[in-house]
Design a protein around this motif. Structure first.
Motif, PDB file in Angstrom:
ATOM      1  N   HIS A 261       0.831  -1.201   0.000  1.00 54.58           N
ATOM      2  CA  HIS A 261       0.000   0.000   0.000  1.00 54.58           C
ATOM      3  C   HIS A 261       0.870   1.257   0.000  1.00 54.58           C
ATOM      4  O   HIS A 261       0.495   2.266  -0.618  1.00 54.58           O
ATOM      5  CB  HIS A 261      -0.928  -0.007   1.215  1.00 54.58           C
ATOM      6  N   ARG A 262       2.035   1.185   0.653  1.00 54.36           N
ATOM      7  CA  ARG A 262       2.927   2.338   0.675  1.00 54.36           C
ATOM      8  C   ARG A 262       3.535   2.625  -0.688  1.00 54.36           C
ATOM      9  O   ARG A 262       3.839   3.778  -1.007  1.00 54.36           O
ATOM     10  CB  ARG A 262       4.043   2.131   1.707  1.00 54.36           C
ATOM     11  N   ILE A 263       3.733   1.581  -1.500  1.00 54.44           N
ATOM     12  CA  ILE A 263       4.367   1.783  -2.811  1.00 54.44           C
ATOM     13  C   ILE A 263       3.333   2.027  -3.917  1.00 54.44           C
ATOM     14  O   ILE A 263       3.693   2.073  -5.095  1.00 54.44           O
ATOM     15  CB  ILE A 263       5.258   0.587  -3.186  1.00 54.44           C
ATOM     16  N   GLY A 264       2.063   2.164  -3.536  1.00 53.88           N
ATOM     17  CA  GLY A 264       1.073   2.566  -4.516  1.00 53.88           C
ATOM     18  C   GLY A 264       0.014   1.547  -4.864  1.00 53.88           C
ATOM     19  O   GLY A 264      -0.873   1.839  -5.682  1.00 53.88           O
ATOM     20  N   VAL A 265       0.093   0.339  -4.299  1.00 59.18           N
ATOM     21  CA  VAL A 265      -0.951  -0.652  -4.568  1.00 59.18           C
ATOM     22  C   VAL A 265      -2.245  -0.175  -3.913  1.00 59.18           C
ATOM     23  O   VAL A 265      -2.240   0.265  -2.756  1.00 59.18           O
ATOM     24  CB  VAL A 265      -0.547  -2.034  -4.014  1.00 59.18           C
ATOM     25  N   PRO A 266      -3.373  -0.227  -4.632  1.00 55.05           N
ATOM     26  CA  PRO A 266      -4.644   0.277  -4.066  1.00 55.05           C
ATOM     27  C   PRO A 266      -5.011  -0.401  -2.750  1.00 55.05           C
ATOM     28  O   PRO A 266      -4.697  -1.575  -2.527  1.00 55.05           O
ATOM     29  CB  PRO A 266      -5.666  -0.055  -5.166  1.00 55.05           C
ATOM     30  N   GLU A 267      -5.679   0.349  -1.890  1.00 57.09           N
ATOM     31  CA  GLU A 267      -6.116  -0.179  -0.603  1.00 57.09           C
ATOM     32  C   GLU A 267      -7.111  -1.325  -0.768  1.00 57.09           C
ATOM     33  O   GLU A 267      -7.282  -2.141   0.149  1.00 57.09           O
ATOM     34  CB  GLU A 267      -6.754   0.941   0.222  1.00 57.09           C
ATOM     35  N   SER A 268      -7.760  -1.393  -1.922  1.00 55.12           N
ATOM     36  CA  SER A 268      -8.714  -2.476  -2.164  1.00 55.12           C
ATOM     37  C   SER A 268      -8.016  -3.842  -2.269  1.00 55.12           C
ATOM     38  O   SER A 268      -8.678  -4.881  -2.180  1.00 55.12           O
ATOM     39  CB  SER A 268      -9.504  -2.200  -3.445  1.00 55.12           C
ATOM     40  N   PHE A 269      -6.708  -3.799  -2.495  1.00 55.48           N
ATOM     41  CA  PHE A 269      -5.935  -5.055  -2.528  1.00 55.48           C
ATOM     42  C   PHE A 269      -5.684  -5.472  -1.079  1.00 55.48           C
ATOM     43  O   PHE A 269      -4.809  -4.950  -0.393  1.00 55.48           O
ATOM     44  CB  PHE A 269      -4.604  -4.851  -3.257  1.00 55.48           C
ATOM     45  N   GLY A 270      -6.507  -6.415  -0.621  1.00 53.45           N
ATOM     46  CA  GLY A 270      -6.439  -6.819   0.780  1.00 53.45           C
ATOM     47  C   GLY A 270      -5.910  -8.226   0.975  1.00 53.45           C
ATOM     48  O   GLY A 270      -5.213  -8.780   0.118  1.00 53.45           O
ATOM     49  N   TYR A 271      -6.283  -8.807   2.125  1.00 56.58           N
ATOM     50  CA  TYR A 271      -5.751 -10.127   2.496  1.00 56.58           C
ATOM     51  C   TYR A 271      -6.173 -11.210   1.508  1.00 56.58           C
ATOM     52  O   TYR A 271      -5.365 -12.072   1.147  1.00 56.58           O
ATOM     53  CB  TYR A 271      -6.229 -10.478   3.901  1.00 56.58           C
ATOM     54  N   MET A 272      -7.418 -11.166   1.046  1.00 54.21           N
ATOM     55  CA  MET A 272      -7.894 -12.206   0.140  1.00 54.21           C
ATOM     56  C   MET A 272      -7.148 -12.157  -1.198  1.00 54.21           C
ATOM     57  O   MET A 272      -6.793 -13.190  -1.766  1.00 54.21           O
ATOM     58  CB  MET A 272      -9.400 -12.061  -0.091  1.00 54.21           C
ATOM     59  N   GLU A 273      -6.906 -10.937  -1.696  1.00 53.49           N
ATOM     60  CA  GLU A 273      -6.167 -10.793  -2.945  1.00 53.49           C
ATOM     61  C   GLU A 273      -4.713 -11.234  -2.769  1.00 53.49           C
ATOM     62  O   GLU A 273      -4.127 -11.866  -3.662  1.00 53.49           O
ATOM     63  CB  GLU A 273      -6.217  -9.346  -3.435  1.00 53.49           C
TER      64      GLU A 273
END
Length: 202
Positions: A57-69
């Motif tokens: 998330h710090r390097i720009g991956v969307p917050e929607s990318f969570g544990y399941m992803e």
């Protein structure tokens, strides 16, 4: 046996097969430990996942990318080496079996988890991600094997061509008329009565 007399295809590397088989067995054991352990709470999987997500998330991956992803991507990554090693270990005609065996193995894992491991839940998404990883790894192995086979075939074809050329030159050197013609054309002529035959370096 000389190159020119050997019309066989490039030989299968025993070193590659043996190394791939050993590594596959060890890695399969690791996968079985990860998937068949009743619970992974004691090894800090959740903590590691939280840290990885934080970095992503710090390097720009969307917050929607969570544990399941993350779990889906990790399952793909876990099965890529499995497909790659099995694709190298299987016979040349049977590498495609990995495309069937590993998804079936994933189905068996999910069934075992749902039936015998109370803290683990079988999930169709895991079968899909594991299968994708297995197919990617197997196709990489098949591509690599095809490239090596093509290279070996070219090496053998070149060696056989050079040996046949040497034989023709040697036969021509015994005929004065042919020798003169060859020398005028700038073709080196071996005037020795016999020439050593190179053996296949296997």
């Amino acid at each position: 046996m000389t190159y020119a007399d050997d019309d066989r295809k490039p030989r299968r590397s025993r070193l590659r097969v043996g190394l791939a088989t050993v590594l596959f067995i060890f890695y399969l054991g690791f996968v079985m430990w990860v998937t068949m352990t009743p619970s992974l709470d004691g090894v800090g999987v959740d903590t590691v996942a939280d840290r990885v997500l934080s970095v992503l998330h710090r390097i720009g991956v969307p917050e929607s990318f969570g544990y399941m992803e993350l779990e889906f991507a990790a399952n793909i990554g876990m099965f890529i080496p499995l497909g790659f090693l099995l694709g190298l270990a299987l016979p040349g005609w049977g590498w495609w079996l990995a495309l069937i065996l590993l998804p079936a193995y994933s189905i068996g894992i999910e069934w075992f988890q749902s039936e015998f491991l109370g803290d683990r839940v079988g999930d169709v998404r895991d079968i899909i991600s594991n299968s994708l990883g297995a197919w990617i790894g197997t196709l990489i192995a098949a591509t690599l094997r095809a490239m090596v086979h093509a290279r070996d075939a070219k090496v053998l074809a070149r060696a056989k061509w050079e040996e046949e050329r040497a034989r023709r030159t040697q036969r021509a050197s015994r005929d004065p008329n042919r020798t003169a013609v060859l020398e005028e054309l700038g073709v080196p002529v071996d005037r020795t009565p016999t020439a050593p035959t190179r053996q296949i370096p296997f």
